[in-house]
Design a protein around this motif. Structure first.
Motif, PDB file in Angstrom:
ATOM      1  N   ARG A  58      58.320  44.717  88.880  1.00 26.67           N
ATOM      2  CA  ARG A  58      57.217  44.028  89.573  1.00 26.67           C
ATOM      3  C   ARG A  58      56.075  43.611  88.659  1.00 26.67           C
ATOM      4  NH1 ARG A  58      56.916  47.629  95.006  1.00 26.67           N
ATOM      5  NH2 ARG A  58      58.757  46.732  95.979  1.00 26.67           N
ATOM      6  N   LYS A  59      55.658  44.503  87.751  1.00 27.41           N
ATOM      7  CA  LYS A  59      54.500  44.181  86.906  1.00 27.41           C
ATOM      8  C   LYS A  59      54.729  42.953  86.033  1.00 27.41           C
ATOM      9  CE  LYS A  59      51.386  47.981  86.172  1.00 27.41           C
ATOM     10  NZ  LYS A  59      50.896  48.977  85.225  1.00 27.41           N
ATOM     11  N   PRO A  60      55.848  42.879  85.293  1.00 21.98           N
ATOM     12  CA  PRO A  60      56.073  41.665  84.499  1.00 21.98           C
ATOM     13  C   PRO A  60      56.204  40.408  85.374  1.00 21.98           C
ATOM     14  CG  PRO A  60      57.509  43.433  83.742  1.00 21.98           C
ATOM     15  CD  PRO A  60      56.851  43.906  84.997  1.00 21.98           C
ATOM     16  N   SER A  61      56.810  40.570  86.543  1.00 26.87           N
ATOM     17  CA  SER A  61      56.931  39.425  87.450  1.00 26.87           C
ATOM     18  C   SER A  61      55.574  38.964  87.946  1.00 26.87           C
ATOM     19  CB  SER A  61      57.842  39.770  88.630  1.00 26.87           C
ATOM     20  OG  SER A  61      59.170  39.901  88.203  1.00 26.87           O
ATOM     21  N   ALA A  62      54.710  39.922  88.286  1.00 32.94           N
ATOM     22  CA  ALA A  62      53.358  39.563  88.727  1.00 32.94           C
ATOM     23  C   ALA A  62      52.587  38.890  87.598  1.00 32.94           C
ATOM     24  CB  ALA A  62      52.619  40.808  89.213  1.00 32.94           C
ATOM     25  N   ALA A  63      52.770  39.387  86.373  1.00 36.43           N
ATOM     26  CA  ALA A  63      52.090  38.778  85.219  1.00 36.43           C
ATOM     27  C   ALA A  63      52.602  37.352  84.989  1.00 36.43           C
ATOM     28  CB  ALA A  63      52.298  39.625  83.968  1.00 36.43           C
ATOM     29  N   PHE A  64      53.908  37.147  85.171  1.00 38.76           N
ATOM     30  CA  PHE A  64      54.484  35.807  85.029  1.00 38.76           C
ATOM     31  C   PHE A  64      53.871  34.863  86.068  1.00 38.76           C
ATOM     32  CE2 PHE A  64      57.523  32.499  86.033  1.00 38.76           C
ATOM     33  CZ  PHE A  64      57.886  32.034  84.767  1.00 38.76           C
ATOM     34  N   ARG A  65      53.762  35.319  87.318  1.00 36.46           N
ATOM     35  CA  ARG A  65      53.152  34.490  88.363  1.00 36.46           C
ATOM     36  C   ARG A  65      51.688  34.203  88.054  1.00 36.46           C
ATOM     37  NH1 ARG A  65      56.180  37.655  91.879  1.00 36.46           N
ATOM     38  NH2 ARG A  65      57.931  36.500  92.731  1.00 36.46           N
ATOM     39  N   ASP A  66      50.990  35.192  87.500  1.00 36.50           N
ATOM     40  CA  ASP A  66      49.588  34.972  87.120  1.00 36.50           C
ATOM     41  C   ASP A  66      49.474  33.860  86.080  1.00 36.50           C
ATOM     42  OD1 ASP A  66      48.663  36.901  88.844  1.00 36.50           O
ATOM     43  OD2 ASP A  66      48.458  38.457  87.295  1.00 36.50           O
ATOM     44  N   ARG A  67      50.403  33.853  85.129  1.00 41.72           N
ATOM     45  CA  ARG A  67      50.363  32.842  84.054  1.00 41.72           C
ATOM     46  C   ARG A  67      50.864  31.475  84.524  1.00 41.72           C
ATOM     47  NH1 ARG A  67      52.931  37.004  81.403  1.00 41.72           N
ATOM     48  NH2 ARG A  67      54.874  35.819  81.326  1.00 41.72           N
ATOM     49  N   HIS A  68      51.919  31.446  85.328  1.00 38.31           N
ATOM     50  CA  HIS A  68      52.598  30.184  85.626  1.00 38.31           C
ATOM     51  C   HIS A  68      52.571  29.769  87.100  1.00 38.31           C
ATOM     52  CE1 HIS A  68      54.143  30.227  81.549  1.00 38.31           C
ATOM     53  NE2 HIS A  68      54.547  31.472  81.741  1.00 38.31           N
ATOM     54  N   GLY A  69      52.106  30.649  87.970  1.00 38.19           N
ATOM     55  CA  GLY A  69      52.145  30.364  89.406  1.00 38.19           C
ATOM     56  C   GLY A  69      51.396  29.107  89.803  1.00 38.19           C
TER      57      GLY A  69
END
Length: 164
Positions: A58-69
């Motif tokens: 979840r954490k890396p996925s949330a960070a990815f969404r923060d960067r690219h969402g």
């Protein structure tokens, strides 16, 4: 009155012929989802419902969404704008392959507004995963997206006619 959507393809063009009621309901559905994506309408749609996790955790996925969402959402919103800009809700819609790509993107992401869980986690035959009363809408969006995809991938020398 019979509702229908005929999708035909020939020489790199996709043509949809829709029953008047089908066209009206589909246009209203896409307009409603576009408004919700833009933050207006009856409720927004979270990035977690629009885009699958990029990682297993979840954490890396949330960070990815923060960067690219924001950029991914902007592309989806732009696709809705292009589709709705090219189609006033009439019974016919003709698209080139770029327009067909936009329409597929729109039809796939529109499902997110009507499902209780992310669309990639819902088995195709499980219409109980929809929000109350949205079973038919999700089924139509899925089928129509599949037909547009099939037509877009057709060879130029073989006409395709698909009926929903």
């Amino acid at each position: 009155m019979t509702d229908f959507a005929h999708v035909t393809a020939w020489c790199g063009r996709i043509r949809m012929a829709l029953a008047p009621n089908t066209a009206s309901v589909l246009h209203h559905t896409l307009t409603d989802v576009a408004a919700r994506l833009a933050g207006s309408g009856r409720g927004g749609i979270a990035d977690t419902a629009l885009f699958p996790d990029a990682y297993r955790r979840r954490k890396p996925s949330a960070a990815f969404r923060d960067r690219h969402g924001a950029a991914m959402r902007a592309e989806v919103v732009a696709a809705f704008s292009r589709v709705l800009g090219a189609w006033s809700g009439g019974t016919e819609l003709e698209l080139d392959l770029a327009g067909a790509r936009d329409l597929r993107l729109v039809l796939a992401h529109a499902q997110s507004a009507y499902l209780r869980q992310p669309r990639w986690e819902v088995p195709v035959d499980d219409l109980f995963a929809t929000r109350w009363g949205a079973e038919r809408t999700v089924a139509w969006l899925r089928e129509l997206e599949g037909h547009v995809a099939t037509a877009a991938l057709a060879r130029d020398d073989v006409p395709v006619f698909l009926e929903l």
